[in-house]
Design an enzyme around this catalytic site. Structure first.
Site, short mmCIF file in Angstrom:
data_model
loop_
_atom_site.label_atom_id
_atom_site.label_comp_id
_atom_site.label_asym_id
_atom_site.label_seq_id
_atom_site.Cartn_x
_atom_site.Cartn_y
_atom_site.Cartn_z
N GLY B 12 0.81 -1.22 0.00
CA GLY B 12 0.00 0.00 0.00
C GLY B 12 0.84 1.26 0.00
O GLY B 12 1.98 1.26 0.46
N THR B 142 5.46 0.59 5.96
CA THR B 142 4.05 0.36 6.27
C THR B 142 3.53 1.50 7.13
O THR B 142 4.14 1.83 8.14
CB THR B 142 3.79 -0.97 7.01
OG1 THR B 142 2.52 -0.88 7.66
CG2 THR B 142 4.81 -1.27 8.08
N ILE B 143 2.44 2.11 6.72
CA ILE B 143 1.87 3.15 7.57
C ILE B 143 1.30 2.55 8.85
O ILE B 143 1.22 3.20 9.87
CB ILE B 143 0.80 4.01 6.87
CG1 ILE B 143 -0.43 3.21 6.48
CG2 ILE B 143 1.37 4.75 5.69
CD1 ILE B 143 -1.67 4.08 6.41
N ASP B 144 0.89 1.28 8.79
CA ASP B 144 0.27 0.64 9.96
C ASP B 144 1.27 0.38 11.09
O ASP B 144 0.87 0.16 12.23
CB ASP B 144 -0.35 -0.71 9.56
CG ASP B 144 -1.55 -0.53 8.66
OD1 ASP B 144 -2.18 0.55 8.74
OD2 ASP B 144 -1.85 -1.45 7.88
N MET B 188 -7.04 4.14 10.06
CA MET B 188 -6.62 2.87 9.49
C MET B 188 -5.91 1.98 10.51
O MET B 188 -5.28 2.48 11.43
CB MET B 188 -5.70 3.12 8.30
CG MET B 188 -6.43 3.56 7.03
SD MET B 188 -5.25 3.80 5.66
CE MET B 188 -6.41 4.07 4.29
N GLY B 189 -5.97 0.69 10.27
CA GLY B 189 -5.32 -0.30 11.12
C GLY B 189 -6.27 -1.45 11.41
O GLY B 189 -7.09 -1.36 12.31
N GLU B 245 -10.11 1.11 12.78
CA GLU B 245 -11.07 0.43 11.91
C GLU B 245 -11.21 -1.05 12.28
O GLU B 245 -12.25 -1.64 12.06
CB GLU B 245 -10.68 0.58 10.43
CG GLU B 245 -9.36 -0.07 10.07
CD GLU B 245 -9.00 0.03 8.58
OE1 GLU B 245 -9.89 0.13 7.73
OE2 GLU B 245 -7.79 -0.01 8.28
N GLN B 300 -4.80 10.04 5.16
CA GLN B 300 -3.83 9.77 6.22
C GLN B 300 -2.56 9.09 5.71
O GLN B 300 -1.53 9.17 6.36
CB GLN B 300 -4.46 8.95 7.34
CG GLN B 300 -4.85 7.54 6.96
CD GLN B 300 -5.88 6.93 7.89
OE1 GLN B 300 -5.62 6.66 9.04
NE2 GLN B 300 -7.08 6.71 7.38
N ARG B 301 -2.63 8.45 4.57
CA ARG B 301 -1.41 7.78 4.09
C ARG B 301 -0.73 8.53 2.96
O ARG B 301 0.39 8.21 2.59
CB ARG B 301 -1.70 6.33 3.70
CG ARG B 301 -2.48 6.16 2.43
CD ARG B 301 -2.71 4.66 2.16
NE ARG B 301 -3.26 4.48 0.83
CZ ARG B 301 -3.83 3.36 0.40
NH1 ARG B 301 -3.93 2.32 1.21
NH2 ARG B 301 -4.30 3.26 -0.82
#
EC number: 2.7.1.90
Lengths: 410, 410
Positions: B12, B142-144, B188-189, B245, B300-301
């Site tokens: 992503g 990874t943004i997560d 997100m997450g 989420e 957000q990303r």
């Protein structure tokens, strides 16, 4: 004898309304005829309950005023209250005037949109009729840009810059996979498509979006929308669409309402959603590829960290001039911007009696929308571009923007 | 004999993955053992179809590389493809190796998350087993922030900074009216709450949000959530909530699924929605005041215009080091960040064999969540703060950020 200056904010938040407040305060600090500068909390409601706060010291330093200009929303708070005609409810008027006289207010600047200008007009008329020497001047604010009289309203430029920036970033994001995808982005504007048009600004540096733009000034057809998307998908993989929240069909029925009904018929259940989500559902059923609905929501009106310098400077100038006009004896009028030239961009400030703008909503001219109703024309781009120029320098602390806050009420 | 360097991006989008690409290219340009630097489009998929692009000239100038670093998403494109074990589909491996050998690739940096590291491991093993002299090193993204091995992953810091900034602005917006209101923001997450925790960064400069934070590492109860909100509303007017989420109940059932079922039972129709919208509906029914659900969605990303300088610099350094390690003979490993100190913040780079991180997902430690499960602790703030420091300078043209684009494929 010196008099005091009062300022109020009203209506929905924006990234520029505090810059207008800053302009009012700067005029008050600089002008010898003004003693104290008061702000009133929550607009006309706070005036009725005498919730005033003295601003001279709080905003004496340039640093504090700079933070004020990078603070979104209304630091004084807002309200959605409209005054009744005074013949119907003279108590409200008498109460307001009693507070204004108690605090020796000679000049009152009211920053807001259409409803706020209604208040300006009614109060100014009441003061004239009853021989109170209080001058009330309006300063415009609306991210929707639907206020008549002024070429554009503060708050709009920053929202437009945020929308253009965000579409340029969404374009990068959505182009990343090799698979076809459709992205539908919903933008604020119930009755005017100005903000939705601003999505086109993403194209200026050759980012590949939006592909289709639908403003609420032209009737919207779901069938035509699906046709337009299918056509675009023959040319490219990732299709990105900007839609006004206020889209209506040729009979004036809101598209969200139509979508909800259609979903109920087809699926046996109702979809409670905004227009992006509703259209997402239709596209998923009818076209069937990857589809995503996005709502820019509050972020489009409060993203002060990415505000337009032109917008913030104009907002401040309008606040300053509104206060200056009040001192000069003007009342019942709103300060407006007139665009003198586009290149180099130049504006001048003039006054309009608020009665001339009440009950009217400034729409995007249909000539600024293409014939197919799915894009804007060059005239619209020429109108938009000067309003988003320059980046307001933003002070961060610990990695997050710093905002100005009033002391809590006791 | 000189060899060529290949780089791919996968998974992503984020605001930092192009900075890692930039680091790889800068190492390639500076190193005498490297001749050409190739990028491959759409990750492993593009390698199978030989879609390579030479980057030396395109990124020769520092200006172009600076634009690359402020461009969100993956300029090379991405894919979600995982290689099968080679015993099952040796054709894919043979094809990949044929392309690598045709282009005289000696070093291959693969930037991505868990699935990409799986590819790094499989390809490196295949090369070792078949005596191909090609070194493959992974660079995390990874943004997560759920990648094991590394203290944090590039992309996370910028997303966290955007979330903190946005909550600070939403706090200003939502506090504007005198009426009670509840705002629920979905972040997100699916399996890790790192990004949701970042909402707390808005408090660092005393903005009044978020009031409640729910991470997916602790079981979520709708009743407790309603109770928490009611408690907060006794103290203050505007309550702002951050939710992951991926929230689940004590049995591991996703809250979105529960909400959809509940809505169907209560109302007779299903609500197709994310968690913010689902909770919004429940709060409207149960508490009844003004309520708004917001999804931070792609913004957000991909909000590169507000990226964290620390994040972008670390991303670049990891790319540079990944390429340098490949040249030194390392293969099948991922470059990681180790946090040496928090004040002043200091990290060092080390290597982890990809096998050690595969199939694992790094969760927020439960000690970093408060006992009530509705907020984070000081340890979490200490972890987050260094990652969002500094603002990446952003070049605008005509009022909109400029992005780097590869030439279109012929």
């Amino acid at each position: 004898m010196k008099k005091n200056l009062l300022v109020a904010q009203s209506g929905g938040p924006s990234a520029a309304i505090n810059a207008t407040l800053c302009g009012v305060v700067e005029m008050g600090l600089a002008n010898d005829e003004i003693d104290k500068i008061y702000g009133v909390r929550n607009g006309i409601m706070g005036l009725l309950s005498e919730r005033l706060v003295e601003l001279n010291e709080l905003l004496a330093e340039a640093d504090a005023r700079q933070l004020l200009c990078q603070t979104p929303s209304s630091v004084l708070g807002s309200c959605r209250m409209k005054l009744s005609p005074w013949e119907e409810n003279s108590y409200e008027y008498e109460k307001v005037i009693a507070v204004l006289r108690k605090y020796n207010i000679g000049y009152f600047v009211f920053i807001g949109g259409g409803d706020s200008m209604d208040t300006v007009g009614k109060l100014a008329q009441y003061c004239r009729d009853h021989h109170y020497d209080i001058n009330i001047v309006g300063a415009p604010k609306t991210i929707d840009n639907d206020l008549e009289g002024t070429d554009h309203a503060p708050g709009f430029g920053s929202a437009a810059k945020y929308i253009g920036t965000t579409f340029s970033e969404i374009a990068c994001d959505c182009n990343v996979y090799a698979l076809p995808s459709i992205t539908i982005v919903e933008i604020m504007g119930h009755d005017a498509g100005w903000l939705t048009a601003a999505a086109a600004l993403a194209r200026i540096n050759e980012d590949d979006a939006p592909d289709l733009i639908y403003l609420c000034e032209k009737p919207f057809s779901i069938d035509q929308f699906l046709f337009d998307i299918r056509e675009k998908m023959m040319e490219k993989r990732s299709v990105i669409v900007a839609v006004s929240e206020g889209l209506r069909d040729e009979n004036g029925v809101r598209i969200v309402d139509i979508l909800q009904e259609k979903a109920e018929e087809d699926l046996g259940y109702k979809v409670a959603s905004g227009i992006a989500q509703g259209l997402e559902e239709i596209v998923r059923q009818e076209i069937g590829c990857k589809v995503r609905g996005i709502e820019l929501n509050l972020m489009q009106r409060c993203a002060s960290h990415a505000a337009s310098l032109v917008d913030i400077e104009e907002a401040k100038r309008l606040g300053f001039e509104a206060a200056a006009y009040a001192v000069k004896g003007v009342t019942g009028e709103m300060v407006c911007l007139r665009r003198v030239a586009n290149e180099p961009y130049e504006t001048e400030i003039f006054l309009v009696p608020v009665e001339e703008i009440l009950g009217r909503s400034k729409k995007v001219p249909v000539e600024w929308i293409n014939e197919e109703g799915n894009d804007i024309t060059k005239e619209m781009m020429d109108y938009l571009l000067p309003l988003i120029q320059g980046e307001l320098p933003c002070t961060y602390h610990h990695g997050v923007p710093v905002h100005f806050h009033l002391p809590k009420e006791k």
